[in-house]
Scaffold this motif. Structure first.
Motif, PDB file in Angstrom:
ATOM      1  N   HIS A 155       0.827  -1.208   0.000  1.00 27.79           N
ATOM      2  CA  HIS A 155       0.000   0.000   0.000  1.00 27.79           C
ATOM      3  C   HIS A 155       0.859   1.256   0.000  1.00 27.79           C
ATOM      4  O   HIS A 155       0.541   2.254   0.628  1.00 27.79           O
ATOM      5  CB  HIS A 155      -0.959  -0.009   1.202  1.00 27.79           C
ATOM      6  CG  HIS A 155      -1.684  -1.306   1.335  1.00 27.79           C
ATOM      7  ND1 HIS A 155      -2.616  -1.732   0.428  1.00 27.79           N
ATOM      8  CD2 HIS A 155      -1.565  -2.311   2.238  1.00 27.79           C
ATOM      9  CE1 HIS A 155      -3.068  -2.919   0.780  1.00 27.79           C
ATOM     10  NE2 HIS A 155      -2.439  -3.300   1.869  1.00 27.79           N
ATOM     11  N   GLY A 156       1.990   1.163  -0.726  1.00 19.90           N
ATOM     12  CA  GLY A 156       2.906   2.317  -0.815  1.00 19.90           C
ATOM     13  C   GLY A 156       2.462   3.302  -1.875  1.00 19.90           C
ATOM     14  O   GLY A 156       3.131   4.293  -2.118  1.00 19.90           O
ATOM     15  N   ASN A 157       1.361   2.990  -2.561  1.00 20.50           N
ATOM     16  CA  ASN A 157       0.704   3.877  -3.522  1.00 20.50           C
ATOM     17  C   ASN A 157       1.354   3.877  -4.899  1.00 20.50           C
ATOM     18  O   ASN A 157       0.756   3.381  -5.841  1.00 20.50           O
ATOM     19  CB  ASN A 157       0.620   5.299  -2.971  1.00 20.50           C
ATOM     20  CG  ASN A 157      -0.494   6.073  -3.656  1.00 20.50           C
ATOM     21  OD1 ASN A 157      -1.466   5.465  -4.106  1.00 20.50           O
ATOM     22  ND2 ASN A 157      -0.336   7.373  -3.748  1.00 20.50           N
ATOM     23  N   ALA A 158       2.552   4.373  -5.050  1.00 23.85           N
ATOM     24  CA  ALA A 158       3.139   4.456  -6.383  1.00 23.85           C
ATOM     25  C   ALA A 158       4.580   3.999  -6.342  1.00 23.85           C
ATOM     26  O   ALA A 158       5.358   4.449  -5.507  1.00 23.85           O
ATOM     27  CB  ALA A 158       3.068   5.890  -6.904  1.00 23.85           C
ATOM     28  N   GLY A 159       4.928   3.064  -7.246  1.00 25.71           N
ATOM     29  CA  GLY A 159       6.284   2.532  -7.276  1.00 25.71           C
ATOM     30  C   GLY A 159       7.308   3.613  -7.500  1.00 25.71           C
ATOM     31  O   GLY A 159       8.380   3.613  -6.901  1.00 25.71           O
ATOM     32  N   ALA A 160       6.970   4.585  -8.372  1.00 27.38           N
ATOM     33  CA  ALA A 160       7.944   5.604  -8.727  1.00 27.38           C
ATOM     34  C   ALA A 160       8.269   6.502  -7.542  1.00 27.38           C
ATOM     35  O   ALA A 160       9.404   6.939  -7.370  1.00 27.38           O
ATOM     36  CB  ALA A 160       7.401   6.437  -9.882  1.00 27.38           C
ATOM     37  N   ASP A 161       7.254   6.753  -6.701  1.00 26.40           N
ATOM     38  CA  ASP A 161       7.459   7.694  -5.609  1.00 26.40           C
ATOM     39  C   ASP A 161       7.921   7.022  -4.336  1.00 26.40           C
ATOM     40  O   ASP A 161       8.665   7.597  -3.548  1.00 26.40           O
ATOM     41  CB  ASP A 161       6.148   8.447  -5.316  1.00 26.40           C
ATOM     42  CG  ASP A 161       5.724   9.286  -6.521  1.00 26.40           C
ATOM     43  OD1 ASP A 161       6.635   9.715  -7.265  1.00 26.40           O
ATOM     44  OD2 ASP A 161       4.510   9.459  -6.720  1.00 26.40           O
ATOM     45  N   GLU A 162       7.422   5.800  -4.099  1.00 25.32           N
ATOM     46  CA  GLU A 162       7.668   5.165  -2.809  1.00 25.32           C
ATOM     47  C   GLU A 162       8.800   4.131  -2.906  1.00 25.32           C
ATOM     48  O   GLU A 162       9.704   4.127  -2.093  1.00 25.32           O
ATOM     49  CB  GLU A 162       6.377   4.479  -2.329  1.00 25.32           C
ATOM     50  CG  GLU A 162       6.461   3.883  -0.939  1.00 25.32           C
ATOM     51  CD  GLU A 162       6.487   4.934   0.158  1.00 25.32           C
ATOM     52  OE1 GLU A 162       6.265   6.123  -0.148  1.00 25.32           O
ATOM     53  OE2 GLU A 162       6.748   4.559   1.305  1.00 25.32           O
ATOM     54  N   ALA A 163       8.743   3.281  -3.947  1.00 25.44           N
ATOM     55  CA  ALA A 163       9.694   2.180  -3.999  1.00 25.44           C
ATOM     56  C   ALA A 163      10.998   2.583  -4.686  1.00 25.44           C
ATOM     57  O   ALA A 163      12.083   2.155  -4.263  1.00 25.44           O
ATOM     58  CB  ALA A 163       9.068   0.984  -4.724  1.00 25.44           C
ATOM     59  N   ALA A 164      10.918   3.417  -5.724  1.00 23.92           N
ATOM     60  CA  ALA A 164      12.125   3.759  -6.484  1.00 23.92           C
ATOM     61  C   ALA A 164      13.191   4.447  -5.626  1.00 23.92           C
ATOM     62  O   ALA A 164      14.366   4.073  -5.679  1.00 23.92           O
ATOM     63  CB  ALA A 164      11.752   4.607  -7.698  1.00 23.92           C
ATOM     64  N   PRO A 165      12.813   5.456  -4.825  1.00 18.47           N
ATOM     65  CA  PRO A 165      13.854   6.085  -3.994  1.00 18.47           C
ATOM     66  C   PRO A 165      14.488   5.104  -3.012  1.00 18.47           C
ATOM     67  O   PRO A 165      15.691   5.172  -2.750  1.00 18.47           O
ATOM     68  CB  PRO A 165      13.091   7.186  -3.247  1.00 18.47           C
ATOM     69  CG  PRO A 165      11.839   7.395  -4.001  1.00 18.47           C
ATOM     70  CD  PRO A 165      11.508   6.083  -4.636  1.00 18.47           C
TER      71      PRO A 165
END
Lengths: 396, 649
Positions: free
Chosen positions: B578-588
């Motif tokens: 439930h991190g919402n968006a891979g680009a914003d939450e997982a990528a960093p």
């Protein structure tokens, strides 16, 4: 009986005459009359006891062997002293001794120490004392005196036998009440043997023996649970190998591990590792059997048998009924102790708290036995006193 | 006149005969017991005298790749009560409880034990005593007759929750275990219940030894007769790097997430984190009911190793697999362009692109770079599910991975047959949905790491945690031993190039994942997996923002990546629930974790980034030809950020 003694003036007269007839009855001379061979055998037996207790103490005179030897020393002195006492005095003392022993038995019921579920011990001046041991001696003295007084001829009269029967029954019942089935049986058997040897008529014996089976049934129904349990575990020891049957099984195992020649003195694994219960008291013979093997065990049995037979021979050699019955009673007491204890440790009869005399650790058994041996020796020392009117008895 | 003496003599002789007979019978019985039955009874005596006891073997320890202990044995003490050595048991227990508190449960157990055992068998009063408790008991020994302290062993997990999911835990054996292997009934024996402790049970446990002792009647040991040493459990060395594991955990902070760092050349798992976690040492002594319920009812599932047991839709991270499948099946080439108007109509149903304005006419590289949904709707439709499943499986998705952990789930790449088996009809819409990793596609974070490793290295690496058993290095340590994947390298290059563009091209979806390390680029792919269907009305209202949803309805954020781009060494997969968006939450997060990993690499000379982050530089050229990338910088000795050289394997 006192009336009886007073009326029969001849008793005293005859005694005096006997004293006159045998003038060498001064103490030192009488000391020479003591059967020192028998005393030596007693000492050998006590020595065996010392050696066994030394091993039971883990190869040390403490805590068993040393104190036991001190007691034996006292006992030996007492034995010699009692052996010098004239039968006349013993007969006079028999009633007070008997009454004292019965009183003590009654007392132990009221205020005795409870040991293993039974009241057997009494505290006398700081010393633990087992009155039932003493009661046996008291009864032997009493019966010997009684039968001596009535003589052989009057044994045919059943009325004459009722008082001694009551005298026997009283301590038996008291000990049974403690409850100590083993000792009660021993007292009863001693009494019965004395009745028999005193010349009880055969028809009287048959009359008494016939109802015994019924009596047995009656007694069993009144036995305490723990006594019934003992009989049950004796019959089926494997049912409870760690409980009540433990003693019997361990005892047999220890004897078996001794084999023919034994595991060696101080090297009995079962005894030294405490698998043996009560190895310093009731089960001392098991330890002897384990460490000294069958050879040692049979030697001890032979020694015990020699003392029994010696006692019986002393009784037979006596020229007076009192000495005969006294000797027989003591010899029987000693024999029953040995037989019951040996049967017990070999798993032949139910376990009961009966020690092996002079070998097992314990004060009151040792001292009363030595007192008994003193009486036996007195019968020997005074063997040549004759009953009144029987001067012409055949003798050696 | 009747002779009294004569009668007495006759009868006394009779009595003597009886006495002699009795004594003779006793002598005979003695002979029977001692000589005839002696042998048998002697055996019983020997059995009496000796007691054979089994010795619990020491359990093997578990280490990380540098030899740091992850599971160790610690000496502990337990207090026993010898019932036969005390007269007043309740009083002793009372005094004991004043030194070491006993709860209701303990007391009930002690009372039950006291009733059931013989008086010479010790009863456990308290296990796992601390040194202080032990010392206090010994100090108070005079007032505690019959209490003795025994040495035992406790399993120690120095990193507690950090490695709990991987190392697992041990617990006392249950009746079922004991029925299978009776040696487990030994006091102190433990059985692995999770993780490596469970899967490597046979290696770790060892063989019990035995000691034959001379005992006395009360069971007290007098001496030792014979001793057979058991076989100690073997030590196990993992591929895990406990320092990196800690760094990854720190990066994830308090997110409900899972991250896997894998050496993409050989499949060694360097770090595998699943949060939240739990303290495994609590299981050794038995977890309390309250604690267990707390764990079991927690929606964040602390007991589940999400890295191998958590199933998530891969979302857009699945697109590289779809691309590979399409290339391999020949239905699409890398140069084919499809138009994305922002939506895709199929059989009267409209499927949306994440960008409602569309991406225009784009090829495969751009499709990956922009993560265009419409492009992959069309690719999936042209390709069909069977090639997607075949390639996905070949890349480690939807198959059972043979890693040394229990409860590894294989996930699913759906096909019409699979759907039919479950009693449903397969629609064309299902295919296009699967094309963007939604719908029925389910994978684990470990599978994603394996997948990206195989893309990066082009080798069929198998994920594994076991590096060595008892210092015997396991096979497959060398890269060249690993077979190549069954895909032409040029197809892999296309996909790698697309993943490079995702991170490094302008307008890629994951510029936040760009590395700050000089000369090292990372390639990756974002993913946002919806857990709930977004209604058409809501989407068309234009006000849809998944951040406004309750936590449990927000999409999962995913990211997969590998680095360095030109010489792939490490692969990372991240799933933030439930991190919402891979680009914003997982990528960093991926960027941070990959940086940590590269700095830990003992063979690299990477220096940590300067404190001031340089402005992201544009890539020098279009990276269609990755082989053209800048030459590796000359090796320079660095003192910073390097792991202890001695620990390098």
């Amino acid at each position: 009986m006192r009336r009886n003694g007073m009326n029969t003036f001849g008793f005293l007269k005859s005694d005096r005459r006997l004293l006159r007839a045998e003038p060498d009855f001064r103490p030192m001379a009488r000391l020479l009359q003591v059967n020192w061979l028998y005393v030596l055998l007693v000492c050998v037996l006590a020595g065996v006891g010392y050696i066994a207790l030394y091993s039971a103490g883990g190869g040390s005179a403490k805590p068993f062997a040393g104190p036991q030897m001190v007691r034996f020393g006292f006992g030996l002195v007492m034995m010699i002293a009692v052996s010098l006492v004239s039968p006349r005095i013993l007969r006079m003392a028999s009633l007070p001794i008997y009454l004292l022993s019965v009183t003590l038995l009654a007392l132990v019921l009221r205020m005795g120490h409870v040991g293993k579920g039974a009241e057997r011990w009494i505290n006398l001046a700081g010393m633990q004392f087992q009155p039932s041991e003493f009661a046996k001696i008291g009864l032997v003295l009493m019966l010997a005196t009684w039968f001596h007084r009535i003589g052989n001829e009057r044994m045919g009269n059943p009325l004459r036998l009722i008082p001694p029967a009551l005298l026997t029954l009283l301590p038996v019942l008291l000990v049974l009440k403690e409850p100590n089935l083993g000792t009660a049986t021993i007292i009863g058997v001693i009494g019965a043997t004395m009745f028999f040897a005193a010349g009880m008529r055969l028809w009287q014996i048959l009359l008494l023996v016939a109802p015994l089976p019924f009596m047995g049934k009656l007694i069993y129904s009144h036995l305490h649970d723990y006594q019934k349990a003992r009989i049950d575990t004796f019959l089926h020891p494997e049912h409870d190998p760690l409980g009540a049957g433990y003693n019997i099984i361990q005892s047999k195992i220890a004897l078996g591990s001794g084999g023919m020649w034994g595991e060696g003195y101080l090297h009995g694994s079962q005894g030294q590792l405490n698998f043996l219960p009560e190895k310093q008291t009731d089960f001392i013979f098991t330890m002897i059997g384990e460490e000294w093997g069958f050879v040692g065990g049979i030697a001890v049995i032979t020694l015990l048998g020699t003392l029994v037979m010696g006692g019986m021979l002393i009784a037979i050699r006596s020229r007076n009924q009192f000495g005969r019955l006294l000797g027989l009673g003591i010899a029987m007491d000693f024999f029953l102790y040995c037989a019951v204890n040996l049967s017990m440790v070999m798993g032949a009869i139910p376990v009961g708290g009966v020690p092996l005399p002079l070998i097992s650790y314990g004060g009151s058994a040792m001292l009363t036995m030595m007192f008994g041996f003193g009486l036996l020796m007195s019968a020997w020392v005074h063997r040549n006193e004759r009953d009144p009117g029987t001067e012409d008895d055949d003798d050696d | 006149m009747r002779s009294g003496r004569g009668v007495f003599t006759r009868r006394a002789l009779l009595v003597m005969a009886v006495q002699a007979g009795v004594l003779g019978a006793l002598g005979r019985r003695l002979y029977t017991l001692q000589v005839v039955d002696g042998g048998h009874l002697r055996q019983l005596a020997e059995r009496n005298r000796t007691s054979k006891r089994l010795l619990a073997p020491a359990r093997g320890t578990i280490h990380d790749r540098f030899g740091v202990a992850l599971a160790d044995n610690k000496v502990s003490w337990r207090a026993l009560l010898m019932p036969e050595e005390t007269t007043d048991i309740p009083a002793v227990i009372e005094r004991f409880s004043q030194i070491v508190p006993l709860d209701e449960h303990d007391r009930a157990r002690i009372e039950r034990d006291l009733r059931h055992v013989h008086k010479y068998v010790p009863v456990t009063l308290h296990e796992f005593l601390s040194w202080d408790d032990m010392a206090r008991i010994e100090l108070n020994a005079p007032s505690l007759p019959g209490v003795l302290v025994d040495v035992g062993s406790t399993r120690l997990y120095p990193f507690k929750d950090l490695t709990a999911h991987i190392v697992g835990y041990v617990a006392p054996p249950n009746e079922e275990d004991v029925a299978k292997d009776t040696t487990l009934s030994l006091p102190g024996m433990r059985v692995g219940r999770a993780g490596i402790e469970q899967t490597q049970e046979a290696v770790l446990r060892g063989e019990p030894g035995s000691v034959e002792m001379e005992v006395n009647a009360v069971g007290r040991v007098i001496g030792e007769i014979d001793r057979v040493e058991g076989q100690q459990g073997e030590d196990v060395r993992l591929t895990l790097d406990s320092v990196l594991q800690q760094q990854v955990l720190n990066r994830l902070e308090d997110r409900v997430a899972s991250a896997v760092v894998m050496d993409c050349r050989n499949g060694e798992v360097m770090a595998m984190v699943s949060t939240p976690s739990f303290d495994p040492s609590l299981f050794d002594s038995g977890v309390s009911h309250a604690q267990w319920n707390e764990w079991a009812n927690d929606p964040r599932t602390p007991l589940v190793d999400k890295a191998v047991s958590g199933l998530y839709p891969p979302g857009s991270t699945f697109k590289p697999a779809v691309a590979l499948a399409a290339l391999k099946s020949g239905s699409v080439t890398a140069q084919d362009r499809f138009n994305c108007p922002g939506y895709y109509d199929l059989g009267g149903v409209r499927f949306h692109c994440w960008n409602r304005w569309g991406h225009g006419l784009i090829n495969m590289r751009e499709g990956l770079k922009y993560s265009c949904d419409v492009y992959f709707y069309e690719v999936a439709r042209r390709c069909g599910m069977d090639p997607i499943q075949a390639v996905g499986n070949a890349m480690g998705l939807g198959v059972k991975l043979d890693i040394e952990l229990p409860h590894v789930r294989s996930g699913v790449i759906p096909t019409p047959e699979w759907r039919q088996k479950h009693g449903f009809h397969w629609n064309g819409g299902d295919t296009v949905n699967a094309g963007i990793g939604q719908g029925f596609v389910q994978v684990t974070p470990l599978a994603l790491a394996t997948y990206v490793s195989r893309i990066a290295s082009g080798r069929d690496v198998q994920p594994h945690l076991l590096r060595a058993t008892n210092d015997q290095m396991s096979a497959m340590a060398s890269v060249d031993d690993v077979a190549k994947v069954d895909l032409p390298p040029e197809y892999l290059d296309v996909v790698r190039g697309g993943m490079f563009a995702v991170v490094n091209d302008p307008h890629g979806t994951a510029p936040k994942a760009r590395l700050d390390l000089p000369g090292i680029q990372m390639a990756g792919k974002t993913g946002s997996a919806q857990v709930r269907r977004v209604s058409r009305a809501l989407r068309e209202s234009g006000h849809f923002n998944s951040m406004n949803l309750p936590w449990e309805y927000r999409p999962h954020a995913l990211f997969i990546c590998f680095a360095p781009y030109d010489n792939p060494k490490y692969a990372v997969s991240i799933v933030v629930e439930h991190g919402n968006a891979g680009a914003d939450e997982a990528a960093p997060l991926a960027k941070l974790i990959m940086t940590d990993t590269l700095l830990r690499d003992p063979a690299s000379d990477v220096r940590p980034p300067a404190p001031v982050v340089a402005p992201a530089t544009e890539p020098a050229a279009d990276r269609a030809q990755p082989a053209d990338t800048a030459p590796t910088p000359a090796p320079q000795p660095t003192g910073q950020g390097q792991p202890d050289p001695g620990a390098a394997q």
